[in-house]
Every structure is written in C-alpha cells, then in structure tokens.
Design an enzyme around this catalytic site. Structure first.
Site, PDB file in Angstrom:
ATOM      1  N   CYS A  24       8.361   5.904  -7.992  1.00 38.09           N
ATOM      2  CA  CYS A  24       8.796   5.120  -8.127  1.00 38.09           C
ATOM      3  C   CYS A  24      10.290   4.611  -8.508  1.00 38.09           C
ATOM      4  O   CYS A  24      11.097   3.686  -7.997  1.00 38.09           O
ATOM      5  CB  CYS A  24       7.419   3.608  -8.504  1.00 38.09           C
ATOM      6  N   HIS A  40       8.880  -2.640  -7.450  1.00 40.36           N
ATOM      7  CA  HIS A  40       8.862  -2.290  -8.791  1.00 40.36           C
ATOM      8  C   HIS A  40      10.945  -2.231  -9.158  1.00 40.36           C
ATOM      9  O   HIS A  40      10.550  -1.341  -9.560  1.00 40.36           O
ATOM     10  CB  HIS A  40       8.038  -0.768  -8.251  1.00 40.36           C
TER      11      HIS A  40
END
Length: 741
Positions: free
Chosen positions: A96, A152
C-alpha cells in the site's frame, strides 16, 4: 394633405432608423463579444481544464474484475473500461504505502526513503516534508482538491496529514486497515484505536455505517456542493475495499453463493460494493454537470492476497511480492475527452506517471518538481501513441536480504569449457564458505573511484529492445590461446552485447530522452573461461544525508549520457538484496521476491494467522529448496513468469544488473524508524491521531535505519496452566474482535 405628408415622413424616418439600428447591431455585438472574449479568457481556460476523478481500490487483483473474470460481477466497471481505454500493461507497487507515495509524488520509493515495508500506525514517518505532491501542483493550477478514503502515508505529526499535503478537504482513515463498521484499527494485538477523520479532527459517531457506502456518500456530497463551472475539481476516492477484514453486507454475498471458498465469496461481494460505488459516483458526475469535461481513472494499489480471498490468476505471486501478481495492476481510463476510445492499451505504464500526466492535462507547471520518475503519458492513453516509458524500477530494498546462498552466479563471458548447455554454470562451494564473510557490509555500493557521466544535449530518443536470441557463435581459429588474443576476443564479445538503455528518471517531455549506453567490458585475467562478480557494500548513511540528497541530489537530467564499464575486480550487484527491474520486454529479480506460486481461484488457501502479520514484512512462509536469488523473464513472451532465462541469457542479466547499480547510486537511505509508544490510542482518547508536536524536531531524529537491540534473556518462569488458559482466551477474544467473527 400636409398631415398625410407629415405621417409619411415620420414613417420613413422610423423605418430608416430601424434599418440603421438593425445594421449597426451586429457591429455593436461584435464589439461587445470582443470585450467578453477578453474578459472571459480565464473562464475558457478553466473550461479546458478537465475534472479529474481518481478512484483507487485496495488489494484488488488481476483476476478480480469482470472483464478478466466473468464470475466477478462488475457491470459498471466493465462498461466504463470497454467505453474507455483499458490499461493492460500497467504497474503499481506490491504493497500500500509505496504505491500511494508514488502516486502523489511521481517518484520511485528509492527517492523518498520508503523502500522498506509500509508505514505502520505507530511509526513516526510520512512523506518527506520538502517533496511536492500531485494535489499541491493541481491546486496551484486552480483546482479544488479533495480526498476521501484511505491515506496510509503517515500521520505522526499534523504536517503529515492530507490537508497539509495539498488537499482542501479530507474524510477517511489514516492507518492501513480499519473495520468497515466500527472503524477500529489495530497495529497488533492490544494496540487498537478509532480511525475515522474529517479534515484534521476525529469523526466520532459514524459506527455502524459501512465504509464503502459512507465514502461514496461523501464523494457525492462534494460533487453536489462544488460548482463545476467555477473551478475544476480533483477528487481522489481512495476506497478501503477490498482490503481485509472481509466484511461485505449480506445482500452482496447472495450472487456468489455458489463459490465454495468462503473467503473468496466474501471478497467477491466486496468487489461488487466497489462496482456500485463507482456507479453512484458516475451518476453524480452526469447529474451535476461534470461528466462531459471529466477524466475518470480507476486503479488498484497492488495485487491481491490469495490468503484473504483475492486472486491474481494466471499471474504468478501475490501481494507483497515482486512477481507479476504483486505489481501488475488493474486499471482503465474513461473520459469523453479521449481521442481514441473503446480499445485496450498494452503500452508500458507505471503509477508514477500519473503525476506529470495529470498536471500536464490540467495545464499546471511541473518545472519545479525536480527528480520526477514519471512520464507524461496522456498522448499514449488518449491517442494510442508509443509510450515514452521503456523501463520500470520496481524497487531496491537493502534491508530485505535473502538467506545465505549456496550458489554463486558466474558469468562465463568467454564460453569456457565449464559452461553448461544452458549457457551458465552453478558451482557449489565448500561447506566452509556457506557463511557470509564478516568483511561484507550491509548495503550496496559500486566499487569504483570514477563516475563516468558525461552530459550531451539534444540526443535522439533510443529504441531499446533486447531480442531473445542466442549468444553469437564465433568460429574459433586454430590460433594459440595467448593472453593478448584472449583479451581481444573477450572485448569483442562484450562489445557485441552492449545495448542502449533508457534513462533512469522520467520527464514530462517524452521527446527528449537520453541515450544511455551500458557496456560491460571487463579485462580478462589469466584465463577467460570464468569471471566471478563478488559483492562489497557500504551502508552507514545518516538521515541528514537522506534529507540532503533528497533536496539537492536527483537522478540525471533527460540529456544525460551514462556509461557503465566495470573492471574485472569491480562489484556488479549483491544478488541477495531484494530488487526488481523491468527494461523493455525483460524483467530481472534478485534476492527474495516473495512466494512465487500460482494460485488458481478454486484452491485458495486459508489465512495463516492474523492479517496484520501479512502486512508487516515481505518474507514468505515458503523457502525455496534451491535458494535461488536471481531470475530473468521475457514478460512479453512469458507474462506468467514460468520460464526463467537467467541461465540462457547471462548477457541480459548483466545489463539489467548494471541498471540496478545505476539506480542505486541515486537512492536515498531507507527511513524506517521504530514504533513510538506515544502513538498508543489509549493516550489520545481511544483514537489514532498525530502525537508529535510541530515544535518538536522529530523528522530526521533517527540516524539511519533503526535496528532493535537484542533483549536480555528473561528468566524462566514457573509453569502456570491457569495463566496459559487466560492467555488463550485473551488471544481468542482479540482475534474475534479484530475479525468481527
């Protein structure tokens, strides 16, 4: 008579006056139009700036969309892709954080210090403060920028938040994975907190609302409240789906009731929720007047995890690996502005390309964005022109090294008697040298005192293509094998293997590409039967160097002519280091790329342990019996990576190793700080929030990469069956809460 004459004169006067007025009206209108055109220059420019809607999904695999797999029901995505341009040679990162950082910065992660793993909730790390972002450049071009969904990219201080990185508004989660209903996020057992934020505050009170639905509603609210005629809009809808935990609403599971694997059934249902979300957003674009002047981009952030129901079949590997299943992404572009629609593009594209492409499409300025690794590929997508990108550096992670190898890779550059039928020999050393020599250090550096870089301008664009042909066979004449003869023959042989390689860094101008020549011309020693390439490295670099290099040292300009000529005693590459590169049709992997299996969807394995363990590291449960550490594939001819050609093509291997050396010279040190106990949500009212004050000098605090020291040996405690039982139920309860069993 006089009255009649007067009436006739008045009628003629009004008629002539009307004719004059009628004739003069166009002139006055033209004059008014001219003023209007001068006054509306800026509004016309705004009309030419398209609205950009970027939809980013999480962990969606190659086999997890309808046009690749009809068992997955995604009618909206299939229709948008069919009416637009489907990107079938598009690459992302295997996890990610790196993908999202490359999307927003347009730089490889070796240039941002995020080469290793993800940013966990307790880590004091984020995007470098000095580095500009895509929303910042679009905002400078007059755009209204908004983000909804998963961030994130770090949040340990307020300067790391999305609203401080170019977004006018933010609504979503800051950590890597949250519960779809309770918005709880855990960084391991016992370290959990609430993670839903509205701008820079905690958005309490949203429990019970499904996150995909909630994020879609916020996106539609932004589209409704914004005036498309006033300012262009950039909306990044970063959906949490289809990341774990697998929590689809029950109505979406019913269409997949025939799937035997429960995890696959839930995963497919969550893909359907994404399809419905995109349908609602597209409907809002049409309803509120955005669609005709909009560009819709759909992309995944990495490959799927078969352990949690995803599928990359028939590609090899999974999320967290550098096989095609981990890095080849699902993507398409849908827009009425495309000149050539309803087609499939096989042009080589990368997630870093969106930065210069979207800024250029918006009429922005990227001249201040130095060191970009992305290319402007809009003409490739819209018109079908050749892609300016010829290679992709997937990553170089010096912290992730393969275990001690039992084989050494020897490049037999002169066709000696010990060459195997495949073109390369593996030699098993004695047991005494199985251990790594203590003199070797942990990072990488080319052992060379010279850096042969020359600069030349206006060099034509190279066309790099390594054809899969066997090595040229030379007829040996009956001449004595003297030293001079061997040297001439070796030099001639490597000269024939030289290729022109594209530049390491991308630019927004595809017409100006460097001609980078990488020629290996080692001199022979006593004999030319074998050439061994050993590794020496050096790795102690500080974070201050990381910041200085990020600020002032960038990859060579587009007009750089780079020549790499190692001497026989020089280092080529430490093949135990995890790295992967794609050049033309060829892909090279070194070190441990991850578990390289092919997982058909009908035999998906079950989850081995808690999901957060899968997020923490690349290392797989599988260990190769051969402890192989170098692979070569022709991806165009073998997209499923089933035929390793490293033995047959040592010439290509050496060329790609040289490219890794080149990229590594431009890399900044890895920044991977330890967990900070101050991040614990229990200290902040039960929520994940920034925990470092802006006045505190936290950035650059850790010198290099943090390594935990060996803890002192604990004394053996007496056995306690009751304690073990309590521990068991505590772990069971934690697992039930995290997975919502």
């Amino acid at each position: 008579m006089q009255a009649a004459a007067a009436a006739l004169a008045l009628s003629v006067f009004f008629t002539l006056d009307g004719l004059c007025a009628h004739r003069s009206k166009p002139n006055s209108q033209n004059h008014e139009d001219g003023n209007t055109q001068n006054n509306e220059t800026e509004p016309e420019q705004k009309k030419n700036q398209p609205h950009i809607i970027f939809i980013l999904t999480d962990d969606q695999g190659f086999n997890d969309i309808g046009y690749h797999n009809p068992t997955i029901k995604t009618p909206t995505l299939d229709k948008l892709a069919a009416e637009g341009v489907t990107l079938e040679n598009y690459y992302v990162q295997p996890i990610c954080t790196p993908s999202r950082s490359q999307l927003l910065t347009g730089r490889y992660q070796i240039h941002t210090g995020l080469q290793h793993s993800i940013i966990r909730p307790s880590q004091p790390s984020c995007l470098p403060s000095h580095m500009d972002t895509l929303p910042e450049r679009l905002r400078e071009a007059g755009y209204s920028t908004h983000m909804v969904g998963k961030w994130h990219l770090g949040f340990y201080r307020k300067a790391c938040l999305p609203t401080r990185k170019g977004f006018d508004s933010f609504f979503g989660s800051l950590t890597g994975s949250v519960d779809y209903y309770s918005y709880g996020s855990c960084d391991g057992p016992g370290l959990c907190g609430y993670d839903l934020h509205d701008d820079e505050g905690v958005a309490w009170g949203q429990e019970g609302k499904y996150s995909t639905t909630l994020f879609t509603q916020r996106a539609r609210k932004i589209l409704e409240s914004h005036d498309p005629a006033d300012k262009p809009l950039f909306l990044l809808l970063s959906l949490q789906a289809v990341h774990t935990p697998l929590q689809p609403p029950k109505p979406y599971i019913y269409p997949y009731r025939d799937m035997a694997n429960v995890a696959r059934r839930k995963y497919a249902a969550m893909v359907s929720t994404v399809d419905e979300s995109v349908r609602n957003v597209t409907y809002a674009l049409r309803k509120y007047g955005y669609y005709k002047n909009s560009v819709i981009i759909y992309s995944t952030d990495n490959g799927a995890q078969p352990f949690t129901g995803g599928s990359n079949w028939p590609l090899r590997g999974r999320k967290g690996t550098y096989w095609e299943g981990g890095v080849r992404g699902v993507a398409f572009v849908h827009s009425p502005l495309l000149k050539r629609r309803r087609r499939v593009s096989k042009a080589l594209l990368h997630i870093t390309d969106w930065f210069p492409t979207l800024v250029g499409l918006a009429g922005g300025n990227i001249s201040q964005s130095r060191g970009l690794d992305g290319f402007d590929v809009w003409s490739t997508i819209s018109e079908g022109k050749e892609s300016p990108r010829q290679e992709i550096l997937h990553n170089i992670d010096p912290l992730h090294k393969a275990p001690a190898q039992t084989m050494k890779w020897d490049a037999d550059i002169d066709g000696g008697s010990e060459r195997s039928s495949k073109g390369r020999t593996f030699k098993k050393p004695k047991k005494k040298i199985l251990k790594q020599k203590p003199k070797l250090k942990s990072a990488l550096k080319l052992k060379s005192t010279k850096k042969p870089r020359t600069f030349s301008h206006h060099v034509p664009k190279p066309k790099f293509k390594l054809k899969d042909k066997s090595l040229p066979k030379e007829k040996l004449k009956p001449k004595p094998q003297t030293k001079d003869y061997a040297q001439r023959r070796s030099a001639h042989r490597f000269k024939s293997l030289s290729v022109h390689l594209p530049a390491a860094s991308g630019t927004s101008d595809p017409k100006s590409q460097p001609q980078v020549q990488s020629t290996l011309t080692p001199k022979s020693r006593r004999t030319t039967s074998q050439k061994k390439f050993h590794l020496k490295s050096k790795s102690r670099r500080t974070v201050n160097q990381h910041l200085n290099e990020s600020l002032g040292t960038f990859p060579p300009t587009p007009h750089t002519l780079y020549t790499f000529k190692p001497q026989p005693s020089q280092t080529v590459w430490d093949t135990s280091v995890q790295a992967a590169i794609r050049v033309g049709d060829w892909k090279l992997l070194t070190g441990d790329p991850g578990h390289g299996d092919w997982v058909p969807p009908q035999v998906l394995p079950s989850l081995p342990g808690r999901w957060w363990n899968l997020e923490r590291t690349f290392s797989s449960l599988y260990k190769s019996s051969t402890l192989k550490n170098i692979w070569l594939f022709n991806i165009t001819g073998d997209p499923y990576e089933r035929q390793d050609l490293a033995d047959q093509r040592p010439d290509v291997v050496q060329q790609l190793l040289a490219r890794l050396v080149y990229y590594n010279q431009t890399a900044v040190p890895v920044y991977f700080p330890p967990d900070d106990p101050r991040a614990n949500p229990s200290r902040h009212g039960g929520a994940w929030v920034p925990w470092v004050d802006e006045e505190e000098e936290e950035e650059g605090k850790y010198q290099g990469v943090y390594k935990k020291g060996k803890s002192k040996k604990k004394r053996k405690k007496k056995r306690c069956r009751l304690c073990k039982l309590k521990s068991f139920f505590l772990k069971l309860n934690t697992g039930m809460m995290s997975n919502r069993i």
